[in-house]
Design a protein around this motif. Structure first.
Motif, short mmCIF file in Angstrom:
data_model
loop_
_atom_site.label_atom_id
_atom_site.label_comp_id
_atom_site.label_asym_id
_atom_site.label_seq_id
_atom_site.Cartn_x
_atom_site.Cartn_y
_atom_site.Cartn_z
N GLY A 82 22.51 1.93 0.99
CA GLY A 82 20.92 1.34 0.80
C GLY A 82 20.10 2.40 -0.01
N LYS A 83 20.77 3.40 -0.84
CA LYS A 83 19.84 4.18 -1.46
C LYS A 83 19.70 3.86 -2.95
N GLN A 84 20.49 3.10 -3.46
CA GLN A 84 20.97 2.70 -4.73
C GLN A 84 19.09 2.31 -5.28
N PRO A 85 18.79 3.01 -6.50
CA PRO A 85 17.35 2.69 -6.77
C PRO A 85 17.28 1.15 -7.15
N THR A 86 16.04 0.52 -7.02
CA THR A 86 16.05 -0.73 -7.24
C THR A 86 14.82 -1.02 -8.24
N TRP A 87 14.78 -2.35 -8.89
CA TRP A 87 13.65 -2.50 -9.87
C TRP A 87 12.33 -2.13 -9.08
N TRP A 88 12.13 -2.33 -7.82
CA TRP A 88 10.88 -2.24 -7.11
C TRP A 88 10.63 -0.59 -7.10
N ASP A 89 11.85 0.11 -6.86
CA ASP A 89 11.52 1.71 -7.05
C ASP A 89 11.17 1.88 -8.24
N ALA A 90 11.49 1.51 -9.40
CA ALA A 90 11.09 1.76 -10.84
C ALA A 90 9.79 1.47 -11.05
N LYS A 92 7.58 1.34 -8.64
CA LYS A 92 6.55 2.41 -7.65
C LYS A 92 6.63 3.91 -8.24
N THR A 93 7.68 4.08 -9.01
CA THR A 93 7.47 5.63 -9.48
C THR A 93 7.18 5.64 -10.77
N ARG A 94 7.00 4.62 -11.93
CA ARG A 94 6.76 4.60 -13.03
C ARG A 94 6.16 3.15 -13.61
N PRO A 95 4.98 2.98 -12.86
CA PRO A 95 4.44 1.60 -13.15
C PRO A 95 4.13 1.44 -14.47
#
Length: 119
Positions: A82-90, A92-95
């Motif tokens: 469950g650690k694969q980056p998702t769209w939501w992670d992208a 959050k990190t680079r809005p």
């Protein structure tokens, strides 16, 4: 006559280092060209002659198959954990980058569809 063996544009630095090491280990004589100061050159690894091309190409092809399999293993392992980056992670990190990318896509779609919408 020189022959191009491997394009360095778009290649990860660790991949290029691994290929250099692979060629050195097998005593294959090569040289490199860079993009140049302004990025207009052709970055690649070249062989001095085409005598060793088949052997060198086979080594690189085998290495890339192994590298792809390794990358897939890492990806599947991250997915299972469950650690694969998702769209939501992208987002959050680079809005801001995501926002500008979406705006650019919308503008391109508008330009592409405008002739068909206003006929």
């Amino acid at each position: 006559m020189s022959v191009m063996l491997f394009k360095l544009r778009g290649a990860e630095e660790d991949e290029a280092d691994d290929i250099r090491t692979l060629l050195d280990e097998h005593n294959i004589d090569y040289y490199e060209t860079s993009n140049g100061a302004w990025g207009l050159g052709f970055a690649a690894i070249w062989l001095h002659s085409d005598e060793m091309y088949v052997q060198a190409k086979k080594l690189i092809d085998d290495y890339q198959v192994q590298r792809a399999a390794q990358a897939q293993e890492v990806y599947h392992q991250l997915c299972l954990e469950g650690k694969q980056p998702t769209w939501w992670d992208a987002i959050k990190t680079r809005p801001i980058q995501v926002l500008f990318t979406l705006i650019a896509v919308v503008i391109m779609v508008m330009f592409a569809l405008t002739p068909f919408l206003f006929l």
